[in-house]
Enzyme design. Sequence first.
Site, PDB file in Angstrom:
ATOM      1  CB  CYS A   7      -0.898  -0.012   1.234  1.00 18.74           C
ATOM      2  SG  CYS A   7      -2.306   1.110   1.060  1.00 18.74           S
ATOM      3  CG  ASP A 126      -3.857  -0.652  10.488  1.00 15.26           C
ATOM      4  OD1 ASP A 126      -2.775  -1.107  10.923  1.00 15.26           O
ATOM      5  OD2 ASP A 126      -3.965   0.492   9.984  1.00 15.26           O
TER       6      ASP A 126
END
Length: 203
Positions: A7, A126
């Site tokens: 990412c 996360d």
Amino acid sequence: MVRIKICGITNAADARAAATVGADAIGLVFYRKSPRALDAARTQEILTALPPFITRVGLFVNADAAEVAATLQQYPLDVLQFHGDESPSFCRNFDRPYIKVLRVTAAQDLRPAVDAYHDAQGLLLDCAVPGVWGGSGQSFDWWRLADLGKPWILAGGLHAGNVAEAIAIARPYAVDVSSGVEMSPGRKDHDKMAQFVARVRSA
Ligand SMILES: O=C(O)c1ccccc1N[C@@H]1O[C@H](COP(=O)(O)O)[C@@H](O)[C@H]1O
């Protein structure tokens, strides 16, 4: 095989390198406050550079619906990643597969979130860090999740040195990494990306 998303890609060279080392997906950050945020020119450059068969994930944090819709009009994104407090009804507004991010610190019951976001293509876990939406480089206490009935992605503070252990403990469908393969925020280190992918593949 554990899938890999890299990412926070901000330029064509990093996009090509991510594909070359074997990433399955790249993440494009459409969150203006991120050091990895993209403008139109950069987004276009990355999408043009990317070879076929790499999933293009657009990351948003509490964006307006109009902004998400406009981004989708402009760019061929395959999947949306909602990394803020977006509601289930917001996430399902765009006629596009979406991944909802859950921020956690340790083992917890994810069933309510799985039920609420039942039409998500996947969930991403996360690390919850106060005042930071993501890209923090912080990990949480991994645990073995019961079957969620849905693919889930492990993120938060992963790097080549810990990803094999994280996979062994948590058994995710995929892993997602940003700062752990960078030389500085928004600049990927191509050797670190290659090492990360190699560790995942041998885990
Ligand atoms: O990368 C960012 O700047 C970012 C900004 C806002 C929300 C999410 C962001 N990144 C995502 O955060 C996780 C964990 O990143 P890291 O590997 O710990 O640096 C990952 O999913 C990124 O896609």
